[in-house]
Write a protein that holds these residues in place. Sequence first.
Motif, PDB file in Angstrom:
ATOM      1  N   LYS A   1       1.989  -1.564   9.913  1.00  0.00           N
ATOM      2  CA  LYS A   1       2.805  -1.540   8.702  1.00  0.00           C
ATOM      3  C   LYS A   1       2.140  -0.671   7.649  1.00  0.00           C
ATOM      4  N   ASN A   2       2.937   0.131   6.953  1.00  0.00           N
ATOM      5  CA  ASN A   2       2.441   0.982   5.881  1.00  0.00           C
ATOM      6  C   ASN A   2       2.591   0.249   4.553  1.00  0.00           C
ATOM      7  N   ILE A   3       1.461   0.019   3.873  1.00  0.00           N
ATOM      8  CA  ILE A   3       1.485  -0.677   2.586  1.00  0.00           C
ATOM      9  C   ILE A   3       0.793   0.207   1.553  1.00  0.00           C
ATOM     10  N   GLY A   4       1.548   0.659   0.569  1.00  0.00           N
ATOM     11  CA  GLY A   4       0.996   1.498  -0.483  1.00  0.00           C
ATOM     12  C   GLY A   4       0.428   2.801   0.034  1.00  0.00           C
ATOM     13  N   GLY A   5       1.012   3.311   1.110  1.00  0.00           N
ATOM     14  CA  GLY A   5       0.562   4.568   1.673  1.00  0.00           C
ATOM     15  C   GLY A   5      -0.594   4.438   2.653  1.00  0.00           C
ATOM     16  N   THR A   6      -1.005   3.201   2.956  1.00  0.00           N
ATOM     17  CA  THR A   6      -2.101   2.956   3.890  1.00  0.00           C
ATOM     18  C   THR A   6      -1.601   2.184   5.101  1.00  0.00           C
TER      19      THR A   6
END
Length: 307
Positions: free
Chosen positions: A280-285
């Motif tokens: 999962k991508n969270i805040g671009g990470t």
Amino acid sequence: MSRIERKKSKKRWLKIPLIIIGLFVLGVGIYAFSVYNNAKNTVNEKMHEPVESIDTSITKKKIKGTEPLNILLLGIDAESGERGRSDALMILTLEPKSDRMQLVSIPRDTRTTIVGKGIEDKINHAYAFGGTDMTIATVENFLDIDIDYYVRMNMAGLKDLVDELGTITVNNEIEWSDSKYNFNKGPIAMDADQTMAFVRMRKQDPAGDFGRTKRQRQVIKGIINEGASIGSVTKIDSMINIFGTNMATNMDFDDMKKIFGGYKDTRKNVAEYMMEGTGKNIGGTYYMIVSDEEVQKVHGMIKEMEM
């Protein structure tokens, strides 16, 4: 020449091979003693690094009673762009009563609470934030288990080990190539440079980091297998020195001797497991999100080994 003189001459010639054998045995004994001393000094003076997060007085009692042990294996890739972060995280559980060994891999991108920082981040960042101590505390909190020992290995040290051995053989499961090497499917023999390319590849593997972690385990097994079949004992000293330069642990030499003696048969029954999750991508990470059910499953697997 008289009979007495002939007998004396014969006895002298009989003594010569006995002297040679005696010198050989003495030489082997001196070499074995020097190797033993080198190993002891290397472990206690170069590799032994106690940590505050583990009470070794408790772990020593466990070893004395031949109780199950949880050992955190940390692979640090000092040559990559992620210098200072743990490249591999594995929990090795040894259960000597029924001679079992379990190796659980934790994806390095797993999102969890970093103990001591109070933030959620990738589990492998714990090492960058607070070294081995913070990593141990974070893994213990993540899986709700106790760690008895840790072993930290510089992954670049694998190259030195393979270079000393010459080559290792692994069973490659996918065919791929990079700008320098072709890796065919099936058993392949690799030198040091090929081994590092093999263990670091991730983008061409459909399994991504899961596949990379599996290849890390394959290389470690390949090194063990090749090391066990070394024809010349003269390589032992070199191997010990490589470990001294690239490995750290809170075990001392006596701990290692007791583990090798009381837990050596656990290798007869080995089980491996890779924790599963969803990317999962969270805040671009990018993170690996591991469900509570999966965490409880692995917690149960490790606790079952401790019973």
